[in-house]
Structures are given as structure tokens and as C-alpha cells.
Motif scaffolding. Sequence first.
Motif, PDB file in Angstrom:
ATOM      1  N   THR A  98       0.833  -1.202   0.000  1.00 48.53           N
ATOM      2  CA  THR A  98       0.000   0.000   0.000  1.00 48.53           C
ATOM      3  C   THR A  98       0.867   1.251   0.000  1.00 48.53           C
ATOM      4  OG1 THR A  98      -1.730  -1.195   1.195  1.00 48.53           O
ATOM      5  CG2 THR A  98      -1.873   1.207   1.180  1.00 48.53           C
ATOM      6  N   GLY A 107      -9.240   5.476   9.451  1.00 46.60           N
ATOM      7  CA  GLY A 107      -8.415   4.835   8.426  1.00 46.60           C
ATOM      8  C   GLY A 107      -8.914   5.108   7.025  1.00 46.60           C
ATOM      9  N   VAL A 108     -10.215   5.010   6.830  1.00 46.97           N
ATOM     10  CA  VAL A 108     -10.795   5.297   5.514  1.00 46.97           C
ATOM     11  C   VAL A 108     -10.569   6.756   5.149  1.00 46.97           C
ATOM     12  CG1 VAL A 108     -12.976   5.485   4.258  1.00 46.97           C
ATOM     13  CG2 VAL A 108     -12.489   3.440   5.581  1.00 46.97           C
ATOM     14  N   ILE A 123      -6.888   7.199   4.012  1.00 49.36           N
ATOM     15  CA  ILE A 123      -6.643   6.646   2.678  1.00 49.36           C
ATOM     16  C   ILE A 123      -7.366   7.462   1.612  1.00 49.36           C
ATOM     17  CG2 ILE A 123      -7.078   4.652   1.189  1.00 49.36           C
ATOM     18  CD1 ILE A 123      -6.247   2.886   3.465  1.00 49.36           C
ATOM     19  N   GLY A 138      -4.849  -0.706  -0.879  1.00 47.28           N
ATOM     20  CA  GLY A 138      -5.503  -0.008   0.232  1.00 47.28           C
ATOM     21  C   GLY A 138      -6.817  -0.655   0.611  1.00 47.28           C
ATOM     22  N   GLY A 139      -7.563  -1.106  -0.384  1.00 54.83           N
ATOM     23  CA  GLY A 139      -8.831  -1.789  -0.112  1.00 54.83           C
ATOM     24  C   GLY A 139      -8.635  -3.110   0.609  1.00 54.83           C
ATOM     25  N   ALA A 179      -8.311  -4.871   8.024  1.00 53.54           N
ATOM     26  CA  ALA A 179      -8.371  -4.057   9.236  1.00 53.54           C
ATOM     27  C   ALA A 179      -9.788  -3.997   9.784  1.00 53.54           C
ATOM     28  CB  ALA A 179      -7.861  -2.653   8.944  1.00 53.54           C
ATOM     29  N   SER A 180     -10.776  -4.064   8.898  1.00 59.49           N
ATOM     30  CA  SER A 180     -12.164  -3.962   9.351  1.00 59.49           C
ATOM     31  C   SER A 180     -12.563  -5.126  10.251  1.00 59.49           C
ATOM     32  CB  SER A 180     -13.110  -3.883   8.155  1.00 59.49           C
ATOM     33  OG  SER A 180     -13.153  -5.118   7.472  1.00 59.49           O
ATOM     34  N   LEU A 237      -7.740  -2.308   4.186  1.00 62.43           N
ATOM     35  CA  LEU A 237      -8.929  -1.887   4.942  1.00 62.43           C
ATOM     36  C   LEU A 237      -9.860  -3.060   5.228  1.00 62.43           C
ATOM     37  CD1 LEU A 237      -9.899   1.551   3.415  1.00 62.43           C
ATOM     38  CD2 LEU A 237      -9.161   1.061   5.741  1.00 62.43           C
ATOM     39  N   ARG A 238      -9.988  -3.983   4.282  1.00 66.89           N
ATOM     40  CA  ARG A 238     -10.837  -5.149   4.504  1.00 66.89           C
ATOM     41  C   ARG A 238     -10.305  -5.981   5.661  1.00 66.89           C
ATOM     42  NH1 ARG A 238     -10.048 -10.000   2.921  1.00 66.89           N
ATOM     43  NH2 ARG A 238      -8.640  -9.446   1.242  1.00 66.89           N
ATOM     44  N   LEU A 285     -11.827   2.503  12.031  1.00 68.82           N
ATOM     45  CA  LEU A 285     -12.039   2.287  10.600  1.00 68.82           C
ATOM     46  C   LEU A 285     -12.371   3.585   9.874  1.00 68.82           C
ATOM     47  CD1 LEU A 285     -13.979  -1.061  10.303  1.00 68.82           C
ATOM     48  CD2 LEU A 285     -11.749  -0.490   9.394  1.00 68.82           C
TER      49      LEU A 285
END
Length: 89
Positions: free
Chosen positions: A23, A64-65, A68, A45-46, A52-53, A49-50, A61
Motif C-alpha cells: 500500500t 483509516g478510511v 486513505i 488499500g482496499g 483491518a475492518s 482496509l478489509r 475504521l
Amino acid sequence: MSTPSTQLEKNIEKIVPEDIINTLQSGYKVFNGDSEHLEDFLKHGGQLLRKASQRFTTTQLIIGVAVIASIAIIAVAKTSESDSEPSYE
């Protein structure tokens, strides 16, 4: 016999250093004006995040979103700015 919490831990994908490195590398390339890596940056990045979610709270979250998304917006703005500048060759 496994408990529900151990089953849940098995289903959670771990965030490995390669996820973060990919990333950051693709984000750095996009930030430096290499717009070809924008798709890679969004993909990595997706994925990050997936993963991390599954571990973070809602507030973490959202932050974080937001981070990014702001990096992506800056990268897109910088890329479009460099595309619109006339070249003096």
C-alpha cells in the motif's frame, strides 16, 4: 472441539507487513506522479482496509478510511495537475 472465538480468529485474515508495504509503495509512486499505479494503490488499500475492518473498531475504521481517501484525493489532484501542465520541450 473449538469454541466460537477460536473459529472467529481463524476466519480473520491477519494483516501482514507485505500488505502495508504494498500500500505504501503504490501510494508513494502515485504521489510522485506515476498515475499508472493508482489502481494498484486503491487495490492494496482496499485489501488492507478489509483486513483491518475485521480487527478495528468503527471509529478506527472511519479514521483509516478518511486517511486513505485523503491520500487518494491528493494523489489524483497531483496526477491531474501534472497531466494538464504544458510540456516545454
